[in-house]
Design a protein around this motif. Structure first.
Motif, PDB file in Angstrom:
ATOM      1  N   SER A  62       0.746   4.960  -8.392  1.00  0.00           N
ATOM      2  CA  SER A  62      -0.372   5.923  -8.395  1.00  0.00           C
ATOM      3  C   SER A  62      -1.192   5.761  -7.124  1.00  0.00           C
ATOM      4  O   SER A  62      -1.088   4.746  -6.427  1.00  0.00           O
ATOM      5  N   GLY A  63      -2.017   6.767  -6.863  1.00  0.00           N
ATOM      6  CA  GLY A  63      -2.969   6.651  -5.760  1.00  0.00           C
ATOM      7  C   GLY A  63      -3.924   5.495  -6.022  1.00  0.00           C
ATOM      8  O   GLY A  63      -4.329   4.786  -5.097  1.00  0.00           O
ATOM      9  N   THR A  64      -4.249   5.307  -7.290  1.00  0.00           N
ATOM     10  CA  THR A  64      -5.156   4.215  -7.652  1.00  0.00           C
ATOM     11  C   THR A  64      -4.535   2.857  -7.344  1.00  0.00           C
ATOM     12  O   THR A  64      -5.211   1.967  -6.821  1.00  0.00           O
ATOM     13  N   LEU A  67      -4.909   2.193  -3.783  1.00  0.00           N
ATOM     14  CA  LEU A  67      -6.290   1.787  -3.465  1.00  0.00           C
ATOM     15  C   LEU A  67      -6.555   0.336  -3.888  1.00  0.00           C
ATOM     16  O   LEU A  67      -7.236  -0.411  -3.189  1.00  0.00           O
ATOM     17  N   TYR A  89     -13.480  10.664  -6.439  1.00  0.00           N
ATOM     18  CA  TYR A  89     -12.951  10.338  -7.745  1.00  0.00           C
ATOM     19  C   TYR A  89     -13.292   8.874  -8.030  1.00  0.00           C
ATOM     20  O   TYR A  89     -13.308   8.050  -7.117  1.00  0.00           O
ATOM     21  N   THR A  91     -11.831   6.344  -9.230  1.00  0.00           N
ATOM     22  CA  THR A  91     -10.915   5.235  -8.940  1.00  0.00           C
ATOM     23  C   THR A  91     -11.026   4.756  -7.496  1.00  0.00           C
ATOM     24  O   THR A  91     -10.681   3.622  -7.187  1.00  0.00           O
ATOM     25  N   THR A  92     -11.479   5.632  -6.607  1.00  0.00           N
ATOM     26  CA  THR A  92     -11.684   5.221  -5.217  1.00  0.00           C
ATOM     27  C   THR A  92     -12.593   4.000  -5.196  1.00  0.00           C
ATOM     28  O   THR A  92     -12.337   2.999  -4.523  1.00  0.00           O
ATOM     29  N   VAL A 134     -13.131   9.697   2.112  1.00  0.00           N
ATOM     30  CA  VAL A 134     -12.306  10.504   1.198  1.00  0.00           C
ATOM     31  C   VAL A 134     -12.141  11.881   1.838  1.00  0.00           C
ATOM     32  O   VAL A 134     -13.127  12.552   2.135  1.00  0.00           O
ATOM     33  N   ASP A 160      -9.016   7.292   1.850  1.00  0.00           N
ATOM     34  CA  ASP A 160      -8.558   7.859   0.588  1.00  0.00           C
ATOM     35  C   ASP A 160      -8.018   9.255   0.918  1.00  0.00           C
ATOM     36  O   ASP A 160      -8.756  10.234   0.970  1.00  0.00           O
ATOM     37  N   ALA A 162      -5.800  10.696  -0.885  1.00  0.00           N
ATOM     38  CA  ALA A 162      -5.111  11.049  -2.138  1.00  0.00           C
ATOM     39  C   ALA A 162      -4.772  12.528  -2.198  1.00  0.00           C
ATOM     40  O   ALA A 162      -3.690  12.914  -2.631  1.00  0.00           O
ATOM     41  N   SER A 184      -1.922  10.085  -3.125  1.00  0.00           N
ATOM     42  CA  SER A 184      -1.579  10.221  -4.548  1.00  0.00           C
ATOM     43  C   SER A 184      -0.500  11.279  -4.720  1.00  0.00           C
ATOM     44  O   SER A 184      -0.508  12.314  -4.039  1.00  0.00           O
ATOM     45  N   GLN A 186      -0.045  12.307  -7.980  1.00  0.00           N
ATOM     46  CA  GLN A 186      -0.389  12.723  -9.329  1.00  0.00           C
ATOM     47  C   GLN A 186      -0.184  14.233  -9.400  1.00  0.00           C
ATOM     48  O   GLN A 186      -0.130  14.909  -8.368  1.00  0.00           O
ATOM     49  N   LYS A 189      -1.888  17.028  -7.154  1.00  0.00           N
ATOM     50  CA  LYS A 189      -1.771  17.007  -5.696  1.00  0.00           C
ATOM     51  C   LYS A 189      -0.605  17.917  -5.263  1.00  0.00           C
ATOM     52  O   LYS A 189       0.175  18.367  -6.091  1.00  0.00           O
ATOM     53  N   GLY A 197       2.045   8.971  -9.329  1.00  0.00           N
ATOM     54  CA  GLY A 197       2.701   8.318  -8.197  1.00  0.00           C
ATOM     55  C   GLY A 197       1.757   8.228  -7.027  1.00  0.00           C
ATOM     56  O   GLY A 197       0.677   8.844  -7.049  1.00  0.00           O
TER      57      GLY A 197
HETATM   58  C1  PLP Z   1      -6.241  11.899  -7.334  1.00  0.00           C
HETATM   59  C2  PLP Z   1      -7.201  11.094  -6.593  1.00  0.00           C
HETATM   60  C3  PLP Z   1      -7.244   9.690  -6.695  1.00  0.00           C
HETATM   61  C4  PLP Z   1      -6.418   8.920  -7.669  1.00  0.00           C
HETATM   62  O1  PLP Z   1      -5.051   9.099  -7.565  1.00  0.00           O
HETATM   63  P1  PLP Z   1      -4.109   8.755  -8.835  1.00  0.00           P
HETATM   64  O2  PLP Z   1      -2.731   8.947  -8.311  1.00  0.00           O
HETATM   65  O3  PLP Z   1      -4.471   9.739  -9.911  1.00  0.00           O
HETATM   66  O4  PLP Z   1      -4.382   7.363  -9.250  1.00  0.00           O
HETATM   67  C5  PLP Z   1      -8.128   8.998  -5.887  1.00  0.00           C
HETATM   68  N1  PLP Z   1      -8.946   9.634  -5.029  1.00  0.00           N
HETATM   69  C6  PLP Z   1      -8.971  10.990  -4.922  1.00  0.00           C
HETATM   70  C7  PLP Z   1      -9.870  11.638  -3.933  1.00  0.00           C
HETATM   71  C8  PLP Z   1      -8.104  11.757  -5.710  1.00  0.00           C
HETATM   72  O5  PLP Z   1      -8.130  13.087  -5.582  1.00  0.00           O
END
Ligand code: PLP
Length: 402
Positions: A62-64, A67, A89, A91-92, A134, A160, A162, A184, A186, A189, A197
């Motif tokens: 994942s993008g997470t 990170l 987001y 998770t960043t 971001v 970021d 993502a 990301s 996900q 995206k 992913g």
């Molecule tokens: C989607 C997204 C994430 C997280 O990515 P995941 O693959 O869902 O974990 C983090 N930062 C931003 C800006 C995003 O758009």
């Protein structure tokens, strides 16, 4: 305009599924190798390294998780600070908070909803370790200014990216400019690894060895597989960020078609932009700015309402026409989480207001030109209806005619 509630619902986002991925999925199933880090993971990594021209690319779950690996590679220690925009987001920020960092939030540039790079330097303290720009909606932050400030204060830049796979800044791919970049895959995206992913781009060669160890759960299995050591050892902390081979096979099918996907999304984005420009000229909305010498990937399309109070009304008006329009993130510093873990630097003169004015319109590969015509006509009709009401204040405003 009469609205027909029986019309099909137009989704705000929808996963890209081309159909051509099936070929790779079948090949992967026949191979019997599903665990990850196999043929398709390698193909995706080679594609990313070749196409993006950054450094080492590691395809992850994942993008997470990209990170989270970045936070470890930057060597975040409890008490460190990282500078992040507020409109991100969660998770960043989470990935760095999990290592003990305090996020320091910085205000936005209203025209892009990206961090206002001119405010970063004032947010730097002795504890600052990294800047996390971001690239909102796949549109580039002011990377020249960010890299300059980072160099001056010896800070890491962890992008970021993502939402920003294939977008560029001054000819360079986003995610390849800082020491680290996180992408990301996900399903919202542009390209997805079957729903989840991501990829970590390790652009600073001095971080590659540790990145590979983290990726191998803290072991030197990578060196073992290359025949460089006789057996492998537990060396460091690590994590399981492996993407399954089936997902990598799906992703490879989409990366191969990246030009086609991006071209379609950009076409839809451009049609929104030109069709809604009259509303911007009349002062009802602002449209996104694409900074000079950058390209974007049309990950989302947003408009900002000049009159904040109109947002629930227009979202309902579009909803009555079976069109899903959304608000987006709540600014992090206003959330219970942000208040508990973060700190705001300077004044929130843009973020809260701009965030309350954003409306996301549908943009995805399943959106036909006809669907988009219907969306555009409905958005335009909202303000025509509004004008009628303003001229005849005694009549209650009609939200829909069905
Ligand atoms: C989607 C997204 C994430 C997280 O990515 P995941 O693959 O869902 O974990 C983090 N930062 C931003 C800006 C995003 O758009």
């Amino acid at each position: 305009m009469p609205l027909d509630s029986n019309q099909r619902v137009i989704k705000n986002t929808s996963a890209t599924i081309l159909g051509s991925e099936i070929r790779h999925l079948e090949d992967c199933l026949r191979s019997g190798c599903l665990n990850g880090k196999g043929k398709y993971t390698k193909l995706c990594q080679e594609w990313l390294e070749g196409f993006m021209q950054g450094g080492r690319a590691l395809v992850v779950s994942s993008g997470t998780s990209a990170l989270e690996m970045a936070a470890i590679l930057v060597n975040i220690q409890p008490g460190d600070e990282v500078i992040v925009p507020i409109y991100a987001y969660v998770t960043t920020v989470n990935s760095f908070v999990l290592r003990g960092a305090t996020p320091v939030f910085v205000d936005l540039d209203r025209s892009t909803m990206n961090v206002d790079a001119s405010l970063i330097e004032a947010a730097i303290t002795k504890k600052t370790r990294a800047i996390i720009p971001v690239h909102y909606g796949g549109v580039a932050c002011d990377m020249e200014m960010i890299m300059k400030v980072a160099r001056k204060h010896s800070l890491f830049v962890c992008e970021d990216a993502a939402m920003a796979c294939c977008s560029t800044y001054h000819g360079q791919m986003l995610g390849t400019i800082g020491q680290l970049g996180c992408i990301s895959f996900q399903e919202k995206k542009n390209f997805t690894a079957g729903g989840q992913g991501g990829a970590l781009l390790v652009n600073d060669p001095s971080l590659v060895e540790r990145a590979e160890i983290l990726y191998e759960h803290g072991t030197d299995r990578g060196r073992f597989l290359r025949g460089e050591v006789e057996r492998y050892h537990w060396l460091d902390i690590g994590l399981n960020a492996t993407l399954s081979e089936l997902q990598a096979a799906f992703l490879f099918g989409q990366l191969e078609a990246s030009d086609q996907i991006n071209a379609r999304r950009l076409w839809l984005w451009g049609r929104y932009f030109s069709s809604l420009a009259p509303l911007s000229q009349k002062g009802h909305i602002d449209l996104p700015t694409i900074p000079k010498d950058t390209t974007h990937n049309a990950n989302i399309f947003w408009m900002q309402l000049k009159d904040t109070s109109q947002r629930p009304g227009i979202i309902r008006y579009l909803g009555n026409a079976n069109i899903e329009a959304h608000a987006q993130f709540m600014p992090l510093h206003l959330s219970p989480y942000g208040k508990a873990h973060g700190r705001f630097s300077g004044v929130d003169s843009v973020t809260s207001l701009a965030a309350s004015q954003i409306v996301l319109l549908p943009l995805h590969m399943g959106l036909s030109d006809e669907d988009q015509d219907r969306i555009i006509a409905t958005v335009l009709a909202y303000w025509e209806a509004d004008r009628v009401t303003l001229n005849q204040p005694s009549q209650p405003r009609k939200i829909s005619d069905n």
